[in-house]
Enzyme design. Sequence first.
Site, PDB file in Angstrom:
ATOM      1  CG  ASN A   9      -1.728   1.233   1.576  1.00 39.15           C
ATOM      2  OD1 ASN A   9      -1.790   1.962   0.597  1.00 39.15           O
ATOM      3  ND2 ASN A   9      -2.324   1.278   2.464  1.00 39.15           N
ATOM      4  CE  LYS A  11       0.018   3.158   4.899  1.00 45.75           C
ATOM      5  NZ  LYS A  11       0.152   3.205   6.275  1.00 45.75           N
ATOM      6  CG  HIS A  96      -5.710   1.715   5.408  1.00 47.86           C
ATOM      7  ND1 HIS A  96      -5.196   2.720   6.426  1.00 47.86           N
ATOM      8  CD2 HIS A  96      -4.612   1.007   5.276  1.00 47.86           C
ATOM      9  CE1 HIS A  96      -3.971   2.359   6.546  1.00 47.86           C
ATOM     10  NE2 HIS A  96      -3.675   1.376   5.965  1.00 47.86           N
ATOM     11  CD  GLU A  98      -2.649   5.523   7.083  1.00 45.86           C
ATOM     12  OE1 GLU A  98      -2.620   5.507   5.544  1.00 45.86           O
ATOM     13  OE2 GLU A  98      -1.775   4.890   7.455  1.00 45.86           O
ATOM     14  CD  GLU A 165      -3.140  -2.650   7.266  1.00 44.36           C
ATOM     15  OE1 GLU A 165      -1.903  -2.557   6.947  1.00 44.36           O
ATOM     16  OE2 GLU A 165      -3.631  -1.579   7.291  1.00 44.36           O
ATOM     17  N   GLY A 171       3.188   2.067  10.970  1.00 45.16           N
ATOM     18  CA  GLY A 171       4.280   3.126  10.533  1.00 45.16           C
ATOM     19  C   GLY A 171       4.925   3.491  11.935  1.00 45.16           C
ATOM     20  CB  SER A 204       5.992  -2.312  11.617  1.00 43.74           C
ATOM     21  OG  SER A 204       5.607  -0.923  12.058  1.00 43.74           O
TER      22      SER A 204
HETATM   23  P1  13P Z   1       3.412   0.036   7.579  1.00 45.38           P
HETATM   24  O1  13P Z   1       3.859  -1.050   6.998  1.00 45.38           O
HETATM   25  O2  13P Z   1       4.144   1.495   7.010  1.00 45.38           O
HETATM   26  O3  13P Z   1       3.502   0.231   9.138  1.00 45.38           O
HETATM   27  O4  13P Z   1       1.868   0.559   7.116  1.00 45.38           O
HETATM   28  C1  13P Z   1       0.864  -0.445   7.414  1.00 45.38           C
HETATM   29  C2  13P Z   1      -0.145  -0.164   6.539  1.00 45.38           C
HETATM   30  O5  13P Z   1      -0.713   0.650   6.829  1.00 45.38           O
HETATM   31  C3  13P Z   1      -0.518  -0.905   5.266  1.00 45.38           C
HETATM   32  O6  13P Z   1      -1.793  -0.752   4.775  1.00 45.38           O
END
Ligand code: 13P
Length: 246
Positions: A9, A11, A96, A98, A165, A171, A204
């Site tokens: 992803n 983003k 997601h 976010e 997740e 992150g 992560s």
């Molecule tokens: P990270 O791998 O940067 O922690 O992000 C995970 C994520 O949100 C994938 O959708």
Amino acid sequence: MAKAVIAGNWKMHMTCAEARAFAEAFLPLVADLPSDREVILAPPFTAIAALSEALSGSAIKISSQNVHWDGSGAYTGMISAPMLLEHGVTHAIVGHSEPRKYYSETDEQINHRARAAQEAGLIPILCVGESDAQRESGEAERVIRRQVEQGVDGLDPAALVVAYEPIWAIGTGKTCAAAEANRICALIRGWVGFPEITIQYGGSVKADNIDQLMAQSDIDGVLVGGASLDPAGFARIAGYQVPVTA
Ligand code: 13P
């Protein structure tokens, strides 16, 4: 047995030029992957066409990072499933954490998105996961169960991926311990009620923890954020190896 699903992803990263450069570096590195896995990239909407062209002829698939529940209409800023299908997109991330957090997306909206995606022929990647505070207060399982049950309502689980997740692992460099991620993924499998459902872990995921994560019984793939932006690093993740059990 269903293939493992390794998804990146991106983003809000990658221009069209950067996406093309990624594909050029990435494709030779994943040319000989074992056939037991599929690899998906989820670029921002603006880079989908360029990436789709750059990946044509390869086995790498493309996902969107979200999708609207209507095919067309007065929804400024939104993208529909038919618009994605035109570019060869096969999957759509929905729910997601976010957009749940920044745009207040609800379980009901997320379910509408997933249903529309599936009806149009896209495979939804439905994300669920608890916050740090919810985990600390013992609410994690209740929260995830609600997200799963409302999210999958009316969906065909055979054409669906669920991604666990935990928000506190996204992150942050704090990967959920493999055994705990596996425990939650097993619970999700039970709540969906379809043993063959594909369940990913995300948060992560890196080259140095992928092998351990993929060795878990209930983790069928990963959803990778930051580590999917580097072609060599993501190729290492896609090329994960699990110990052969006797
Ligand atoms: P990270 O791998 O940067 O922690 O992000 C995970 C994520 O949100 C994938 O959708």
